[in-house]
Design a protein around this motif. Structure first.
Motif, PDB file in Angstrom:
ATOM      1  N   CYS A 271       0.865  -1.178   0.000  1.00  0.00           N
ATOM      2  CA  CYS A 271       0.000   0.000   0.000  1.00  0.00           C
ATOM      3  C   CYS A 271       0.904   1.230   0.000  1.00  0.00           C
ATOM      4  CB  CYS A 271      -0.872  -0.047   1.250  1.00  0.00           C
ATOM      5  SG  CYS A 271      -1.875   1.409   1.569  1.00  0.00           S
ATOM      6  N   VAL A 272       0.570   2.198  -0.845  1.00  0.00           N
ATOM      7  CA  VAL A 272       1.436   3.370  -0.992  1.00  0.00           C
ATOM      8  C   VAL A 272       0.590   4.632  -1.011  1.00  0.00           C
ATOM      9  CG1 VAL A 272       3.369   4.344  -2.250  1.00  0.00           C
ATOM     10  CG2 VAL A 272       2.873   1.914  -2.467  1.00  0.00           C
ATOM     11  N   ALA A 273       1.100   5.683  -0.416  1.00  0.00           N
ATOM     12  CA  ALA A 273       0.444   6.984  -0.412  1.00  0.00           C
ATOM     13  C   ALA A 273       1.377   8.025  -0.996  1.00  0.00           C
ATOM     14  CB  ALA A 273       0.043   7.374   1.005  1.00  0.00           C
ATOM     15  N   ALA A 274       0.812   8.934  -1.801  1.00  0.00           N
ATOM     16  CA  ALA A 274       1.596  10.022  -2.380  1.00  0.00           C
ATOM     17  C   ALA A 274       0.757  11.287  -2.350  1.00  0.00           C
ATOM     18  CB  ALA A 274       2.001   9.688  -3.811  1.00  0.00           C
ATOM     19  N   ARG A 275       1.384  12.404  -1.945  1.00  0.00           N
ATOM     20  CA  ARG A 275       0.643  13.654  -1.794  1.00  0.00           C
ATOM     21  C   ARG A 275       0.550  14.358  -3.133  1.00  0.00           C
ATOM     22  NH1 ARG A 275       0.792  19.072   0.213  1.00  0.00           N
ATOM     23  NH2 ARG A 275      -0.892  19.406   1.707  1.00  0.00           N
ATOM     24  N   SER A 276      -0.416  13.885  -3.921  1.00  0.00           N
ATOM     25  CA  SER A 276      -0.578  14.371  -5.281  1.00  0.00           C
ATOM     26  C   SER A 276      -1.836  13.735  -5.847  1.00  0.00           C
ATOM     27  CB  SER A 276       0.637  13.945  -6.118  1.00  0.00           C
ATOM     28  OG  SER A 276       0.432  14.154  -7.484  1.00  0.00           O
ATOM     29  N   VAL A 277      -2.322  14.295  -6.957  1.00  0.00           N
ATOM     30  CA  VAL A 277      -3.310  13.528  -7.711  1.00  0.00           C
ATOM     31  C   VAL A 277      -2.574  12.359  -8.352  1.00  0.00           C
ATOM     32  CG1 VAL A 277      -4.884  15.452  -8.115  1.00  0.00           C
ATOM     33  CG2 VAL A 277      -3.010  15.028  -9.714  1.00  0.00           C
ATOM     34  N   CYS A 278      -3.295  11.286  -8.589  1.00  0.00           N
ATOM     35  CA  CYS A 278      -2.633  10.051  -9.000  1.00  0.00           C
ATOM     36  C   CYS A 278      -1.855  10.196 -10.303  1.00  0.00           C
ATOM     37  CB  CYS A 278      -3.659   8.930  -9.131  1.00  0.00           C
ATOM     38  SG  CYS A 278      -4.324   8.376  -7.550  1.00  0.00           S
ATOM     39  N   VAL A 279      -2.372  10.961 -11.241  1.00  0.00           N
ATOM     40  CA  VAL A 279      -1.727  11.043 -12.545  1.00  0.00           C
ATOM     41  C   VAL A 279      -0.333  11.660 -12.434  1.00  0.00           C
ATOM     42  CG1 VAL A 279      -2.725  13.288 -13.126  1.00  0.00           C
ATOM     43  CG2 VAL A 279      -2.098  11.697 -14.941  1.00  0.00           C
ATOM     44  N   TRP A 280      -0.082  12.454 -11.399  1.00  0.00           N
ATOM     45  CA  TRP A 280       1.226  13.093 -11.229  1.00  0.00           C
ATOM     46  C   TRP A 280       2.029  12.493 -10.082  1.00  0.00           C
ATOM     47  CZ3 TRP A 280       2.366  15.696 -15.294  1.00  0.00           C
ATOM     48  CH2 TRP A 280       1.378  16.399 -15.986  1.00  0.00           C
ATOM     49  N   ALA A 281       1.569  11.404  -9.507  1.00  0.00           N
ATOM     50  CA  ALA A 281       2.186  10.875  -8.294  1.00  0.00           C
ATOM     51  C   ALA A 281       3.610  10.382  -8.525  1.00  0.00           C
ATOM     52  CB  ALA A 281       1.343   9.737  -7.731  1.00  0.00           C
ATOM     53  N   ASP A 282       4.477  10.724  -7.594  1.00  0.00           N
ATOM     54  CA  ASP A 282       5.834  10.196  -7.536  1.00  0.00           C
ATOM     55  C   ASP A 282       5.854   9.209  -6.385  1.00  0.00           C
ATOM     56  OD1 ASP A 282       9.170  11.732  -7.395  1.00  0.00           O
ATOM     57  OD2 ASP A 282       8.521   9.649  -7.191  1.00  0.00           O
ATOM     58  N   TRP A 283       5.999   7.924  -6.702  1.00  0.00           N
ATOM     59  CA  TRP A 283       5.838   6.883  -5.708  1.00  0.00           C
ATOM     60  C   TRP A 283       7.107   6.566  -4.937  1.00  0.00           C
ATOM     61  CZ3 TRP A 283       0.984   6.097  -4.750  1.00  0.00           C
ATOM     62  CH2 TRP A 283       0.043   6.279  -5.767  1.00  0.00           C
ATOM     63  N   ASP A 284       8.219   7.054  -5.394  1.00  0.00           N
ATOM     64  CA  ASP A 284       9.472   6.732  -4.708  1.00  0.00           C
ATOM     65  C   ASP A 284       9.649   7.626  -3.487  1.00  0.00           C
ATOM     66  OD1 ASP A 284      11.087   6.204  -7.885  1.00  0.00           O
ATOM     67  OD2 ASP A 284      10.226   4.729  -6.482  1.00  0.00           O
ATOM     68  N   PRO A 285      10.235   7.071  -2.420  1.00  0.00           N
ATOM     69  CA  PRO A 285      10.553   7.897  -1.264  1.00  0.00           C
ATOM     70  C   PRO A 285      11.474   9.046  -1.654  1.00  0.00           C
ATOM     71  CG  PRO A 285      10.778   5.565  -0.750  1.00  0.00           C
ATOM     72  CD  PRO A 285      10.572   5.666  -2.225  1.00  0.00           C
ATOM     73  N   PRO A 286      11.431  10.213  -1.074  1.00  0.00           N
ATOM     74  CA  PRO A 286      10.628  10.530   0.107  1.00  0.00           C
ATOM     75  C   PRO A 286       9.212  10.979  -0.195  1.00  0.00           C
ATOM     76  CG  PRO A 286      11.976  12.401  -0.458  1.00  0.00           C
ATOM     77  CD  PRO A 286      12.319  11.328  -1.457  1.00  0.00           C
ATOM     78  N   PHE A 287       8.823  11.012  -1.507  1.00  0.00           N
ATOM     79  CA  PHE A 287       7.495  11.502  -1.844  1.00  0.00           C
ATOM     80  C   PHE A 287       6.424  10.438  -1.672  1.00  0.00           C
ATOM     81  CE2 PHE A 287       9.348  15.320  -3.194  1.00  0.00           C
ATOM     82  CZ  PHE A 287      10.486  15.014  -3.910  1.00  0.00           C
ATOM     83  N   GLY A 288       6.785   9.184  -1.840  1.00  0.00           N
ATOM     84  CA  GLY A 288       5.867   8.075  -1.651  1.00  0.00           C
ATOM     85  C   GLY A 288       6.100   7.409  -0.307  1.00  0.00           C
ATOM     86  N   TYR A 289       4.991   7.051   0.350  1.00  0.00           N
ATOM     87  CA  TYR A 289       5.056   6.406   1.660  1.00  0.00           C
ATOM     88  C   TYR A 289       4.576   4.966   1.500  1.00  0.00           C
ATOM     89  CZ  TYR A 289       5.420  11.228   3.221  1.00  0.00           C
ATOM     90  OH  TYR A 289       5.815  12.528   3.388  1.00  0.00           O
ATOM     91  N   TRP A 290       5.439   4.029   1.836  1.00  0.00           N
ATOM     92  CA  TRP A 290       5.190   2.610   1.589  1.00  0.00           C
ATOM     93  C   TRP A 290       4.941   1.844   2.882  1.00  0.00           C
ATOM     94  CZ3 TRP A 290       5.759  -0.087  -3.237  1.00  0.00           C
ATOM     95  CH2 TRP A 290       6.011   0.756  -4.312  1.00  0.00           C
ATOM     96  N   GLY A 291       3.980   0.919   2.818  1.00  0.00           N
ATOM     97  CA  GLY A 291       3.805  -0.021   3.904  1.00  0.00           C
ATOM     98  C   GLY A 291       4.804  -1.157   3.788  1.00  0.00           C
TER      99      GLY A 291
END
Length: 123
Positions: A94-114
C-alpha cells in the motif's frame, strides 16, 4: 507522519478471492493511494491507484478482476481481488503520495510505503 499498514493477505486457490485492507495514518484528501506488487524475481509493478474523489486506474493484467476503493473518513484503502491467478502471487504494498494520482511520484521521500502483505495463489 504518513504510515500505511496492510492486512488481509493469505493463500488461496486459483479462482479464489481475497480482500486487502490498508490503514493509512496521516493522510488527507490530497493524497493519491495505490497498491503495488512485487513477485519473486520480478520487478515492482503498479496494480491500481485511486484519488480521493474515487477516480481509479488499473494495470491491464488486473482489469475486470480487481477493484480498488477507499474510505476517506476511515483513512482506509481496499483492494478486492477476484478470479485470482497464480501470476497474482506477490507481496502487495500500500502506498500513499501527496498528489493527484496522474502526477504521483511513488518513490521515497514523496511516496510512503507499507511493509507489504503476501498473497499466494496456488494453481
Amino acid at each position: 507522519q504518513v504510515q500505511p499498514v496492510e492486512s488481509g493477505g493469505g493463500s488461496v486457490p486459483s479462482g479464489g478471492s481475497l480482500r486487502l485492507s490498508c490503514i493509512v495514518s496521516g493522510v488527507d484528501n490530497e493524497y493519491c493511494l495505490g497498491w503495488f506488487r512485487q513477485g519473486s524475481g520480478k520487478e515492482r509493478e503498479r496494480v491500481a491507484t485511486i484519488d480521493s474523489d474515487g477516480t481509479s486506474s488499473y494495470a491491464d493484467p488486473v482489469k475486470g478482476r480487481f477493484t480498488i476503493s477507499r474510505d476517506n473518513a476511515k483513512n482506509t484503502l481496499y483492494l478486492q481481488m477476484d478470479s485470482l491467478k497464480s501470476e497474482d502471487t506477490a507481496m502487495y504494498f500500500c502506498v500513499a503520495a501527496r498528489s493527484v494520482c496522474v502526477w504521483a511520484d511513488w518513490d521515497p521521500p514523496f511516496g510512503y510505503w507499507g511493509r507489504g502483505t503476501q498473497v499466494t495463489v496456488s494453481s
